[in-house]
Write a protein that holds these residues in place. Sequence first.
Motif, PDB file in Angstrom:
ATOM      1  N   GLY A 186      84.547  38.344  75.081  1.00  0.00           N
ATOM      2  CA  GLY A 186      84.923  39.239  76.172  1.00  0.00           C
ATOM      3  C   GLY A 186      85.066  38.514  77.486  1.00  0.00           C
ATOM      4  N   ASN A 187      85.150  37.195  77.432  1.00  0.00           N
ATOM      5  CA  ASN A 187      85.236  36.351  78.629  1.00  0.00           C
ATOM      6  C   ASN A 187      86.097  35.136  78.304  1.00  0.00           C
ATOM      7  N   PRO A 188      87.253  34.978  78.946  1.00  0.00           N
ATOM      8  CA  PRO A 188      88.130  33.847  78.631  1.00  0.00           C
ATOM      9  C   PRO A 188      87.540  32.494  79.001  1.00  0.00           C
ATOM     10  N   ASN A 189      86.476  32.489  79.817  1.00  0.00           N
ATOM     11  CA  ASN A 189      85.831  31.242  80.208  1.00  0.00           C
ATOM     12  C   ASN A 189      84.867  30.721  79.147  1.00  0.00           C
ATOM     13  N   GLY A 190      84.519  31.549  78.167  1.00  0.00           N
ATOM     14  CA  GLY A 190      83.561  31.142  77.158  1.00  0.00           C
ATOM     15  C   GLY A 190      82.216  31.794  77.375  1.00  0.00           C
ATOM     16  N   PRO A 191      81.268  31.595  76.447  1.00  0.00           N
ATOM     17  CA  PRO A 191      79.996  32.330  76.482  1.00  0.00           C
ATOM     18  C   PRO A 191      79.001  31.822  77.516  1.00  0.00           C
ATOM     19  N   LYS A 192      79.032  30.513  77.812  1.00  0.00           N
ATOM     20  CA  LYS A 192      78.006  29.938  78.676  1.00  0.00           C
ATOM     21  C   LYS A 192      78.625  29.116  79.809  1.00  0.00           C
ATOM     22  N   SER A 193      79.776  29.582  80.292  1.00  0.00           N
ATOM     23  CA  SER A 193      80.468  28.834  81.338  1.00  0.00           C
ATOM     24  C   SER A 193      79.720  28.943  82.661  1.00  0.00           C
ATOM     25  N   ASN A 194      79.402  27.796  83.251  1.00  0.00           N
ATOM     26  CA  ASN A 194      78.726  27.788  84.551  1.00  0.00           C
ATOM     27  C   ASN A 194      79.700  28.092  85.684  1.00  0.00           C
ATOM     28  N   SER A 195      80.950  27.719  85.484  1.00  0.00           N
ATOM     29  CA  SER A 195      81.958  27.962  86.524  1.00  0.00           C
ATOM     30  C   SER A 195      82.878  29.080  86.095  1.00  0.00           C
ATOM     31  N   GLU A 196      83.183  29.945  87.023  1.00  0.00           N
ATOM     32  CA  GLU A 196      84.100  31.044  86.734  1.00  0.00           C
ATOM     33  C   GLU A 196      85.524  30.557  86.998  1.00  0.00           C
ATOM     34  N   ASP A 197      86.053  29.786  86.053  1.00  0.00           N
ATOM     35  CA  ASP A 197      87.419  29.291  86.214  1.00  0.00           C
ATOM     36  C   ASP A 197      88.408  30.444  86.289  1.00  0.00           C
TER      37      ASP A 197
ATOM     38  N   GLN B 228      87.985  57.224  80.058  1.00  0.00           N
ATOM     39  CA  GLN B 228      86.653  56.813  79.627  1.00  0.00           C
ATOM     40  C   GLN B 228      86.744  55.812  78.475  1.00  0.00           C
ATOM     41  N   PHE B 229      87.623  56.073  77.523  1.00  0.00           N
ATOM     42  CA  PHE B 229      87.816  55.124  76.424  1.00  0.00           C
ATOM     43  C   PHE B 229      88.416  53.817  76.939  1.00  0.00           C
ATOM     44  N   PHE B 230      89.431  53.929  77.780  1.00  0.00           N
ATOM     45  CA  PHE B 230      90.094  52.748  78.333  1.00  0.00           C
ATOM     46  C   PHE B 230      89.097  51.832  79.043  1.00  0.00           C
ATOM     47  N   ARG B 231      88.213  52.419  79.832  1.00  0.00           N
ATOM     48  CA  ARG B 231      87.256  51.621  80.599  1.00  0.00           C
ATOM     49  C   ARG B 231      86.098  51.097  79.751  1.00  0.00           C
ATOM     50  N   SER B 232      86.042  51.510  78.498  1.00  0.00           N
ATOM     51  CA  SER B 232      85.018  50.957  77.604  1.00  0.00           C
ATOM     52  C   SER B 232      85.461  49.629  77.006  1.00  0.00           C
ATOM     53  N   LEU B 233      86.740  49.288  77.170  1.00  0.00           N
ATOM     54  CA  LEU B 233      87.309  48.082  76.589  1.00  0.00           C
ATOM     55  C   LEU B 233      87.349  46.952  77.608  1.00  0.00           C
ATOM     56  N   ASP B 234      87.108  45.726  77.174  1.00  0.00           N
ATOM     57  CA  ASP B 234      87.426  44.562  78.003  1.00  0.00           C
ATOM     58  C   ASP B 234      88.933  44.358  77.934  1.00  0.00           C
ATOM     59  N   ILE B 235      89.560  44.034  79.085  1.00  0.00           N
ATOM     60  CA  ILE B 235      91.015  43.853  79.059  1.00  0.00           C
ATOM     61  C   ILE B 235      91.447  42.622  79.852  1.00  0.00           C
TER      62      ILE B 235
ATOM     63  N   ASN C 251      90.981  56.276  68.866  1.00  0.00           N
ATOM     64  CA  ASN C 251      90.980  54.881  68.400  1.00  0.00           C
ATOM     65  C   ASN C 251      89.635  54.193  68.621  1.00  0.00           C
ATOM     66  N   LYS C 252      88.688  54.901  69.188  1.00  0.00           N
ATOM     67  CA  LYS C 252      87.382  54.300  69.441  1.00  0.00           C
ATOM     68  C   LYS C 252      86.797  53.749  68.145  1.00  0.00           C
ATOM     69  N   GLY C 253      86.345  52.500  68.207  1.00  0.00           N
ATOM     70  CA  GLY C 253      85.782  51.845  67.041  1.00  0.00           C
ATOM     71  C   GLY C 253      86.762  50.969  66.290  1.00  0.00           C
ATOM     72  N   LEU C 254      88.064  51.141  66.548  1.00  0.00           N
ATOM     73  CA  LEU C 254      89.067  50.322  65.868  1.00  0.00           C
ATOM     74  C   LEU C 254      89.234  48.963  66.540  1.00  0.00           C
ATOM     75  N   PHE C 255      88.962  48.878  67.831  1.00  0.00           N
ATOM     76  CA  PHE C 255      89.034  47.616  68.565  1.00  0.00           C
ATOM     77  C   PHE C 255      88.178  47.737  69.816  1.00  0.00           C
ATOM     78  N   LYS C 256      87.775  46.594  70.365  1.00  0.00           N
ATOM     79  CA  LYS C 256      86.903  46.608  71.543  1.00  0.00           C
ATOM     80  C   LYS C 256      87.466  45.832  72.725  1.00  0.00           C
ATOM     81  N   ARG C 257      88.585  45.125  72.516  1.00  0.00           N
ATOM     82  CA  ARG C 257      89.201  44.369  73.606  1.00  0.00           C
ATOM     83  C   ARG C 257      90.719  44.449  73.471  1.00  0.00           C
ATOM     84  N   ALA C 258      91.412  44.223  74.590  1.00  0.00           N
ATOM     85  CA  ALA C 258      92.868  44.339  74.568  1.00  0.00           C
ATOM     86  C   ALA C 258      93.489  43.371  75.574  1.00  0.00           C
TER      87      ALA C 258
END
Length: 599
Positions: free
Chosen positions: A512-523, A327-334, A225-232
């Motif tokens: 790949g980050n639920p806080n957003g791209p430029k979040s100063n605080s790690e909520d 290896q594939f599993f750890r290539s994904l953000d989850i 499935n590599k290449g079909l999705f990058k996050r889960a």
Amino acid sequence: MKITCGLIWQSIIAINLILIRAQNTSKQQITLKTQLGKINGFIDIRNARIFYSIPYGKSPTGNRKFAKPEPFGKWNGNRNGRDPSPFCPQRKTRWIDLLKVKIDVDCLKLNIYTPVNITEQLPVMVWIHGGGYVVGGAMSYDGSALAKAGNVVVVTINYRLGLEGFLSFGDTLVKGNYGIWDQILALRWIKDNIKDYGGDPNEVTIFGESAGGMSVSLLSLIPSNKGLFKRAIMQSGVANSLIAFQYGSRKSHREIGDLLGCPFDDVNSSSLLHCMRQVNMSKIVSATTAIFKTASTQLPIGPVIDGELFKRPIKEIFNDASSEEIQFFRSLDIIVGTSTSDGSVLIRMDPAIQKHYGFNISNEGLSYNFLCNVFLPNIVADHYNGNPAVSDALCKMYGKPNDQAENSRQAIKMYGDIFFLFPAVETLTVHATNNEISKTYQYVFSESSLPFFFEAAVLPPWFEGAGHATDLIYLFFIEIMQLLNPNLRTDFSDYEFAAKMRTQWTNFAKYGNPNGPKSNSEDWPTFEANERKFLQLSKNNMTVGMNYRGDQVHFLSKTVPGLIQSANTAERMRVHLNQNSFFLFLIVSVPGCILYMRG
């Protein structure tokens, strides 16, 4: 020990079809030209573009029945994308009949929701529905609010259910996992075609809840499935759950054949398959229902080890850090999460069992005697080799002999810990350990001010916490909750919380980050294997915690396996001693026999 969960999905079906009826009154038609052909869609009351019932696979009939799906390809003329997609074959319910939901074998279809004004390719979120691999459908979830809130493209997909999707004989003739193959084909269609709808084929996130979360987790362990999705995102369901995979004994060829009216041929088993492919939809659905009626806490129909998609048990894969699956599993953000009372499915325990043992779970709850002497031995028989030491330890950990209400709450916690929380933490830990490639996040959903609509009318007085699937209210349904149950009261804080969750989910899909791209605080901090930080999702208590229910997770991850190992060691010693006693008998007795014969 039967637990029914169909009412959850009946209510989801109802609430979305009510919304669809409302949308039908004010559709602004649009036409889109794609590489597969023209399709008519519409702009809905939420100001989102919608295209329904897009075929990704050919109708699974004839030789395509109980087989891998085949791509649909192009269509002729203008395709009607304004009418709801059908559900795959499943048991009819009151809501399905009342709202005239279409059920059809020709169901390998998906729905697409996008913002109206698209100036660049947008990240894509693919929703895989739950329902125990036997009920549910793409039309159960309206993705327009999520698409509009996060400026993403949302896709919901159908896949074959029950015996249609997961019949397996454990051989090369009928391997099974056809529902998983459907999901993969849908993802391949999205990879090839989503750009026509404004989506970015290289920015795909898959997400799902319950059996949908388990499906997402399983798809994340298939290297091809590599290449079909990058996050889960896995919501209350992961691949290593004891109820995610069909590990127990399968129904024999003969038993399933009998249910479908197809005689088993010992000489030519292909004749059984040929016969089963002639059986109509309703009979196969009835057979699926019959199999589930006789089921224990094991999964009677679902994904299996087929030697192709899944070559060995998930536990073995998790223990092999160098495997291509990991290896594939750890290539994904989850993101992996659970609700505080995922074990709420126990509330739907078979009424016949309740009557037989003299209790009503909706009123007084589970008795200590039933929990420790009936329910736990059943679970242990199904999943822990029937080890009485495990049953005793579980009773000691969770049972409350002098407080039936608390005993009931602990039974809910126990069920949630065993089947949802512990496997979720194990999945998170496997992903995060020595992982410098991708990010890992955990959430615990605890908001219980709005009981989920399937529970609202019968929620027991002793029940506490956020029940299974309650997180879906805020991702999909908050605007229309009162359409189904006018007695429920929502206020601004509910809509604010829904907006926050939708932002977190779509931020993850985009960055790949639920806080957003430029979040100063790690909520929402990342999950690390040693600290195990998580975010509690709640209207008034959105806080960071660490090592959620750590004692219970340690008990299930260390104490219970230790008890099983001790029992296995004792059994090996017993067998060894018996063998030695036999050899000693030979050494002592045989010479005597020889001397006696000589004499």
